[in-house]
Design a protein around this motif. Structure first.
Motif, PDB file in Angstrom:
ATOM      1  N   TYR A  47     -10.224  -2.842   3.134  1.00  0.00           N
ATOM      2  CA  TYR A  47     -10.212  -2.094   4.391  1.00  0.00           C
ATOM      3  C   TYR A  47     -11.519  -2.390   5.120  1.00  0.00           C
ATOM      4  O   TYR A  47     -12.612  -2.274   4.534  1.00  0.00           O
ATOM      5  N   THR A  75      -6.195   3.978   8.166  1.00  0.00           N
ATOM      6  CA  THR A  75      -5.726   4.339   6.830  1.00  0.00           C
ATOM      7  C   THR A  75      -5.184   5.761   6.830  1.00  0.00           C
ATOM      8  O   THR A  75      -5.681   6.635   7.544  1.00  0.00           O
ATOM      9  N   ARG A 124       6.226   1.403   4.854  1.00  0.00           N
ATOM     10  CA  ARG A 124       5.842   1.157   6.249  1.00  0.00           C
ATOM     11  C   ARG A 124       5.824  -0.344   6.517  1.00  0.00           C
ATOM     12  O   ARG A 124       5.578  -1.148   5.617  1.00  0.00           O
ATOM     13  N   ILE A 159       3.750  -2.957   8.543  1.00  0.00           N
ATOM     14  CA  ILE A 159       2.468  -3.094   9.223  1.00  0.00           C
ATOM     15  C   ILE A 159       2.410  -4.461   9.906  1.00  0.00           C
ATOM     16  O   ILE A 159       2.600  -5.499   9.249  1.00  0.00           O
ATOM     17  N   ASP A 191      -8.812  -3.038  17.526  1.00  0.00           N
ATOM     18  CA  ASP A 191      -8.101  -2.840  16.255  1.00  0.00           C
ATOM     19  C   ASP A 191      -8.924  -1.990  15.291  1.00  0.00           C
ATOM     20  O   ASP A 191      -8.374  -1.152  14.562  1.00  0.00           O
ATOM     21  N   PHE A 197      -7.071  -4.738   5.991  1.00  0.00           N
ATOM     22  CA  PHE A 197      -6.542  -3.707   6.876  1.00  0.00           C
ATOM     23  C   PHE A 197      -7.680  -3.128   7.715  1.00  0.00           C
ATOM     24  O   PHE A 197      -8.848  -3.126   7.274  1.00  0.00           O
ATOM     25  N   TYR A 223       5.616  -8.804   9.651  1.00  0.00           N
ATOM     26  CA  TYR A 223       5.204  -7.487   9.162  1.00  0.00           C
ATOM     27  C   TYR A 223       4.969  -7.524   7.658  1.00  0.00           C
ATOM     28  O   TYR A 223       5.644  -8.257   6.924  1.00  0.00           O
ATOM     29  N   PRO A 230      -2.149   0.897  12.306  1.00  0.00           N
ATOM     30  CA  PRO A 230      -2.537  -0.094  11.303  1.00  0.00           C
ATOM     31  C   PRO A 230      -2.095  -1.504  11.672  1.00  0.00           C
ATOM     32  O   PRO A 230      -1.009  -1.712  12.199  1.00  0.00           O
ATOM     33  N   VAL A 231      -2.967  -2.466  11.406  1.00  0.00           N
ATOM     34  CA  VAL A 231      -2.635  -3.881  11.498  1.00  0.00           C
ATOM     35  C   VAL A 231      -3.269  -4.566  10.289  1.00  0.00           C
ATOM     36  O   VAL A 231      -4.162  -3.999   9.632  1.00  0.00           O
ATOM     37  N   ALA A 232      -2.825  -5.777  10.007  1.00  0.00           N
ATOM     38  CA  ALA A 232      -3.304  -6.470   8.811  1.00  0.00           C
ATOM     39  C   ALA A 232      -3.585  -7.936   9.100  1.00  0.00           C
ATOM     40  O   ALA A 232      -2.975  -8.541   9.988  1.00  0.00           O
ATOM     41  N   LYS A 258       5.278  -5.170   4.464  1.00  0.00           N
ATOM     42  CA  LYS A 258       5.890  -3.922   4.020  1.00  0.00           C
ATOM     43  C   LYS A 258       5.035  -3.308   2.928  1.00  0.00           C
ATOM     44  O   LYS A 258       4.781  -3.931   1.902  1.00  0.00           O
ATOM     45  N   GLN A 259       4.608  -2.077   3.171  1.00  0.00           N
ATOM     46  CA  GLN A 259       3.743  -1.403   2.198  1.00  0.00           C
ATOM     47  C   GLN A 259       4.031   0.091   2.229  1.00  0.00           C
ATOM     48  O   GLN A 259       3.960   0.733   3.285  1.00  0.00           O
TER      49      GLN A 259
END
Length: 320
Positions: free
Chosen positions: A80, A159, A132, A134, A100, A154, A126, A106-108, A128-129
């Motif tokens: 993070y 968070t 969700r 992301i 961001d 992230f 995306y 949230p973005v990754a 998937k976590q």
């Protein structure tokens, strides 16, 4: 003079070898930095007992006006991030923007080995976590089995409650503004202690494992410089010139000495220029210092060797 052509050629080759040695060293350093997710050994690791959420800590960091610092909250292969100071190699997309890093959405950014697990939407991938999806805004990666390829970054500001708390992650801060911001960071993290971030501690490498091969290569190049100095002495003082008139000796030796200095200096500049533009170097100053040291050491050996050879030949004058 033709006799110096061989010296010039050998000297340029040697300086290029020196550049290759430091380029190899710099590439290994860069690979180490990528394996530590862009963090340098100037970073600080903070320990805390605080169970505060990462989102709340990110908000405090933003409000504190800490500048030129990146903070990573590491939880295994999930990292993070707060602070936009990354220089990681992008394979696709982009790194987090300042927006961001303060957003609640949230973005990754994923390592390149994670792309196979992504879900493709309309012009958007995306991750998937925990139920969700992301949005993934970028992919980072490098060659080989570097740890960077397997992590996911992230934005810490987004968070949720399911994310690990502050005392459950490894907190590492880095950046040019770290020294100035350290006291603020200690307060924000409620840090109980801090220590220097060390590649040796985190990767288990000894100092010799990291630097020994470079030292041995540099030593080998130093030996080559001594060999070239010996060849120069032999070319500068051919046997036919020994025993000649003292005044003629002094004049001849001054001319040869001037040519030696200028030829090797010019060859050094050519070699460093080739290294500068052709090879990967993150610290060119190191190469310049090493090349200058080789040149000065070579001149000292040549000066002493020529004087000794003339003395043995029956005449002696300082090269001056």
């Amino acid at each position: 003079m033709k006799r110096f052509f061989v010296i010039d050629l050998l000297w340029v080759v040697m300086i290029v070898l020196a550049g290759w040695t430091w380029s190899w060293h710099d590439q290994n350093e860069y690979a180490d930095r990528l394996a530590h997710f862009g963090l340098s050994e100037d970073g600080q690791v903070f320990k805390t007992d605080s169970a505060e959420t990462l989102q709340a800590v990110a908000e405090k960091l933003t409000q504190s006006d800490v500048q030129n610092v990146q903070v990573q909250f590491q939880d295994g292969k999930r990292i993070y991030v707060w602070g936009n100071t990354s220089n990681l190699p992008l394979q696709d997309g982009q790194w987090f923007t300042q927006a961001d890093l303060t957003s609640a959405l949230p973005v990754a950014v994923v390592g390149q080995n994670q792309t196979a697990t992504l879900v493709q939407g309309n012009n958007q991938q995306y991750l998937k976590q925990a139920g969700r999806f992301i949005p993934v805004i970028g992919t980072v990666g490098t060659h080989g089995n570097n740890a960077l390829n397997d992590v996911t970054f992230f934005n810490a500001s987004a968070t949720d409650e399911a994310a690990p708390r502050l005392n459950a992650v490894t907190i590492i801060a880095d950046g040019s503004g770290l020294a100035k911001a350290k006291t603020k960071l200690q307060a924000i993290f409620s840090a109980t202690s801090d220590r220097n971030y060390s590649y040796q501690l985190t990767a288990g490498n000894s100092w010799w494992a990291d630097n020994g091969p470079t030292i041995l290569r540099c030593a080998g190049i130093g030996v080559l410089a001594v060999i070239i100095a010996g060849l120069t002495i032999w070319l500068m003082v051919p046997s036919s010139l020994l025993g000649m008139d003292r005044q003629l000796h002094a004049q001849l030796r001054r001319g040869l000495w001037t040519q030696t200095v200028t030829h090797t200096l010019f060859a050094t500049v050519i070699g460093v220029t080739i290294d500068w533009w052709w090879l990967y170097l993150t610290n060119r100053v190191r190469l310049v210092i090493f090349a200058a040291g080789l040149w000065l050491g070579y001149l000292l050996i040549v000066r002493a060797g020529v004087s000794l050879r003339y003395r043995k030949g029956g005449t002696f004058d300082d090269i001056s």
